[in-house]
Design an enzyme around this catalytic site. Structure first.
Site, mmCIF file in Angstrom:
data_model
loop_
_atom_site.group_PDB
_atom_site.id
_atom_site.type_symbol
_atom_site.label_atom_id
_atom_site.label_comp_id
_atom_site.label_asym_id
_atom_site.label_seq_id
_atom_site.Cartn_x
_atom_site.Cartn_y
_atom_site.Cartn_z
ATOM 1 N N CYS A 31 0.836 -1.208 0.000
ATOM 2 C CA CYS A 31 0.000 0.000 0.000
ATOM 3 C C CYS A 31 0.870 1.256 0.000
ATOM 4 O O CYS A 31 1.553 1.550 0.985
ATOM 5 C CB CYS A 31 -0.902 -0.052 1.232
ATOM 6 N N CYS A 34 0.181 3.788 2.713
ATOM 7 C CA CYS A 34 0.633 3.238 3.997
ATOM 8 C C CYS A 34 2.125 3.513 4.205
ATOM 9 O O CYS A 34 2.559 3.844 5.306
ATOM 10 C CB CYS A 34 0.393 1.731 4.061
#
Length: 101
Positions: A31, A34
């Site tokens: 991600c 993230c």
């Protein structure tokens, strides 16, 4: 205090029974957002000794992700006395994360 890896095995002791406010970061290695928010979360963990910061990898801990209904990451959840009191999804700057707390 550094970040704590939260798993099904330590969730109760580290989160539910914590006497401190707990910031949970639901994330995954694939991600992009993230990875962008990770250094910000790490800074907060180092600076704020009054809270606990936990990282939950949704790929490694699908049961915890399901328990919180996580369908988008990164998701930050603030826990107090074992209950979620605030949450936000997506990348956000440090001041917005502090506002969640």
């Amino acid at each position: 205090m550094s970040e704590i890896k939260i798993t099904v095995d330590n969730f109760e002791s580290e989160v539910l029974k914590s006497d401190k406010l707990v910031l949970l970061d639901f994330w995954a290695t694939w991600c992009g957002p993230c990875m962008m928010i990770a250094p910000v979360i790490e800074e907060i963990a180092e600076e704020r000794t009054d809270i606990k910061v936990g990282k939950i990898n949704v790929d490694e801990e699908p049961a915890l992700a399901a328990q919180f209904g996580i369908d988008s990451i990164p998701t930050l959840v603030v826990m107090k006395d074992g209950k979620p009191v605030n949450a936000a999804m997506g990348y956000m700057p440090k001041d917005k994360i502090h506002a969640l707390l």
